[in-house]
Design a protein around this motif. Structure first.
Motif, mmCIF file in Angstrom:
data_model
loop_
_atom_site.group_PDB
_atom_site.id
_atom_site.type_symbol
_atom_site.label_atom_id
_atom_site.label_comp_id
_atom_site.label_asym_id
_atom_site.label_seq_id
_atom_site.Cartn_x
_atom_site.Cartn_y
_atom_site.Cartn_z
ATOM 1 N N ILE A 170 86.290 151.631 47.759
ATOM 2 C CA ILE A 170 86.821 150.873 46.614
ATOM 3 C C ILE A 170 85.875 149.741 46.223
ATOM 4 O O ILE A 170 85.440 149.631 45.073
ATOM 5 N N ASP A 171 85.550 148.882 47.192
ATOM 6 C CA ASP A 171 84.728 147.719 46.880
ATOM 7 C C ASP A 171 83.282 148.114 46.604
ATOM 8 O O ASP A 171 82.639 147.572 45.707
ATOM 9 N N GLY A 172 82.780 149.077 47.411
ATOM 10 C CA GLY A 172 81.405 149.527 47.164
ATOM 11 C C GLY A 172 81.271 150.193 45.809
ATOM 12 O O GLY A 172 80.300 149.951 45.075
ATOM 13 N N GLY A 173 82.247 151.050 45.463
ATOM 14 C CA GLY A 173 82.203 151.686 44.151
ATOM 15 C C GLY A 173 82.301 150.686 43.024
ATOM 16 O O GLY A 173 81.610 150.807 41.992
ATOM 17 N N ARG A 174 83.139 149.658 43.197
ATOM 18 C CA ARG A 174 83.265 148.629 42.163
ATOM 19 C C ARG A 174 81.955 147.867 41.965
ATOM 20 O O ARG A 174 81.508 147.636 40.828
ATOM 21 N N LEU A 175 81.327 147.467 43.065
ATOM 22 C CA LEU A 175 80.083 146.714 42.964
ATOM 23 C C LEU A 175 78.963 147.551 42.364
ATOM 24 O O LEU A 175 78.116 147.044 41.628
ATOM 25 N N ILE A 176 78.940 148.852 42.686
ATOM 26 C CA ILE A 176 77.896 149.720 42.140
ATOM 27 C C ILE A 176 78.088 149.942 40.646
ATOM 28 O O ILE A 176 77.136 149.889 39.861
ATOM 29 N N MET A 177 79.338 150.175 40.234
ATOM 30 C CA MET A 177 79.590 150.516 38.833
ATOM 31 C C MET A 177 79.693 149.295 37.915
ATOM 32 O O MET A 177 79.227 149.319 36.784
ATOM 33 N N TRP A 178 80.293 148.200 38.412
ATOM 34 C CA TRP A 178 80.533 147.066 37.520
ATOM 35 C C TRP A 178 79.932 145.757 38.023
ATOM 36 O O TRP A 178 80.090 144.727 37.379
ATOM 37 N N GLY A 179 79.271 145.798 39.177
ATOM 38 C CA GLY A 179 78.698 144.569 39.697
ATOM 39 C C GLY A 179 79.788 143.568 40.026
ATOM 40 O O GLY A 179 80.839 143.912 40.566
ATOM 41 N N GLU A 180 79.569 142.281 39.698
ATOM 42 C CA GLU A 180 80.562 141.246 39.955
ATOM 43 C C GLU A 180 81.383 140.928 38.715
ATOM 44 O O GLU A 180 82.117 139.938 38.684
ATOM 45 N N GLN A 181 81.256 141.747 37.697
ATOM 46 C CA GLN A 181 82.075 141.562 36.510
ATOM 47 C C GLN A 181 83.457 142.171 36.725
ATOM 48 O O GLN A 181 83.658 142.993 37.610
ATOM 49 N N LYS A 182 84.391 141.765 35.880
ATOM 50 C CA LYS A 182 85.746 142.280 35.991
ATOM 51 C C LYS A 182 85.776 143.749 35.577
ATOM 52 O O LYS A 182 85.389 144.081 34.461
ATOM 53 N N PRO A 183 86.237 144.666 36.475
ATOM 54 C CA PRO A 183 86.233 146.092 36.122
ATOM 55 C C PRO A 183 87.358 146.416 35.143
ATOM 56 O O PRO A 183 88.379 145.721 35.101
ATOM 57 N N PRO A 184 87.193 147.489 34.351
ATOM 58 C CA PRO A 184 88.290 147.941 33.479
ATOM 59 C C PRO A 184 89.506 148.309 34.323
ATOM 60 O O PRO A 184 89.382 148.952 35.376
ATOM 61 N N LYS A 185 90.678 147.937 33.868
ATOM 62 C CA LYS A 185 91.885 148.043 34.679
ATOM 63 C C LYS A 185 92.156 149.472 35.143
ATOM 64 O O LYS A 185 92.278 149.743 36.340
ATOM 65 N N TRP A 186 92.256 150.423 34.189
ATOM 66 C CA TRP A 186 92.665 151.784 34.563
ATOM 67 C C TRP A 186 91.567 152.531 35.302
ATOM 68 O O TRP A 186 91.848 153.344 36.176
#
Length: 357
Positions: free
Chosen positions: A63-79
């Motif tokens: 979850i966290d690794g995928g978030r950092l790879i795809m969106w960095g430290e920006q707020k990810p899209p909710k869905w």
């Protein structure tokens, strides 16, 4: 807007990921305790801890690794983020069980049978853990987003305040007494017919002074050497106007020449000394401008032997010069600067200002 650490965005992401993994271990320990002593699963605390560590760590990594790879430290899209969590949890559950069984030396088929009992409790526990993980990551990202927005708003407010301060300082610089220029031009007009040679000399000094003034008025910072050079041009011009009635001395130590100061800070004080102190006095007088370093402060002094504060004509007042200096010092240094006016002996005024280095 996100502000990366000085070490760079990649280092910031890795540090953030490592911190999330460390926090996850605390949750894994709590889950192992709950499973062992509340749900009362068989296998013992150590076995449950290994399973909890493997499943929880992989869930966080996905979850966290995928978030950092795809969106960095920006707020990810909710869905999209929720979808990432939904996909990551079953994968972490399956792979975590397999990894735990391997580490404990339990055959996978025995592990599935061993942990298959009490399915309702396990289902409820998995649902609660999943909801907690979703809430934890989403709330944290929302808080980080709000914090970044607050920092950006703070930066914008600071930028607006800085622009307002610069506009105020430019306005104060533009208020430097213009009467000297008009008086000089009037004197120059009278000298053209009476003494063309002196008029030519005065014109040269005026051109030199205006050129120095133009450069200073366009700068936000200058050096003491440039400031004293501007004063020398101005006093040279006044010397042509007043003749033997004016004498002056500029005392600037070599080790202070390259020190940075606000432009045209002393100019209003020197003009003020001539206008209110020396010009009204029949015999004129002397102006001394001095720069000294006192610890962590720079002391600038303008001393004249004119009429003095008590003997100055009431109609002249202190003019724009003194108020201009006070307002600029307040805008630039606040309570960190001091400005005083004291009587000189036997006559005249000592204007002294101290600013932090």
């Amino acid at each position: 807007m996100i502000y990366p650490t000085p070490a760079g965005p990649r280092y910031s992401r890795l540090r953030r990921f490592a911190l999330d993994i460390a926090i996850t271990q605390v949750f894994n320990l709590i889950i192992a305790i709950l499973i062992t002593y509340v749900v009362r699963r068989h296998g013992g605390f150590f076995v449950n801890l290994v399973f909890s560590m493997c499943i929880g760590t992989l869930a966080t990594a996905f979850i966290d690794g995928g978030r950092l790879i795809m969106w960095g430290e920006q707020k990810p899209p909710k869905w999209k983020f929720v979808l990432l969590i939904i996909v990551s949890l079953p994968a972490a559950q399956f792979l975590g069980k397999a990894l735990a069984a391997f580490m404990l030396g339990i055959p996978f088929e025995d592990m599935s049978e061993m942990r298959g009992g009490n399915a309702t409790a396990m289902l409820i526990g998995a649902a609660v853990c999943s909801m907690f993980i979703i809430w934890f990551f989403w709330s944290r990202e929302h808080i980080e987003y709000l914090r970044a927005e607050a920092e950006a708003e703070k930066a914008r407010a600071a930028s607006i305040e800085k622009q307002a301060l610069q506009a105020q300082l430019q306005m104060l610089q533009a208020q430097i007494e213009p009467h000297m220029l008009f008086n000089t031009l009037a004197n120059l007009k009278g000298l053209i017919d009476v003494d063309p040679r002196l008029a030519h000399r005065m014109l040269d000094q005026l051109i030199h002074y205006l050129r120095a003034t133009l450069c200073a008025s366009r700068s936000q910072i200058t050096t003491l050497e440039q400031e004293f050079s501007l004063l020398e041009s101005y006093l040279g011009l006044m010397k042509v106007r007043m003749g033997q009635r004016l004498s002056y001395a500029l005392e600037l130590p070599d080790h202070l020449r390259h020190l940075s100061v606000p432009p045209m800070l002393l100019q209003p004080l020197v003009e003020n000394a001539i206008k209110h102190g020396l010009e009204p006095r029949v015999e004129g007088g002397k102006i001394t401008v001095r720069a000294e370093r006192n610890g962590t402060r720079l002391t600038l002094t303008v001393c004249d032997t004119g009429l003095g504060l008590e003997n100055a004509p009431p109609s002249t007042g202190t003019g724009v010069g003194v108020s201009n200096v006070r307002e600029r010092l307040q805008a630039l240094y606040g309570a960190g600067a001091e400005f005083t006016l004291n009587p000189n002996t036997p006559s005249g005024v000592i204007a002294e200002l101290a600013i932090p280095l």
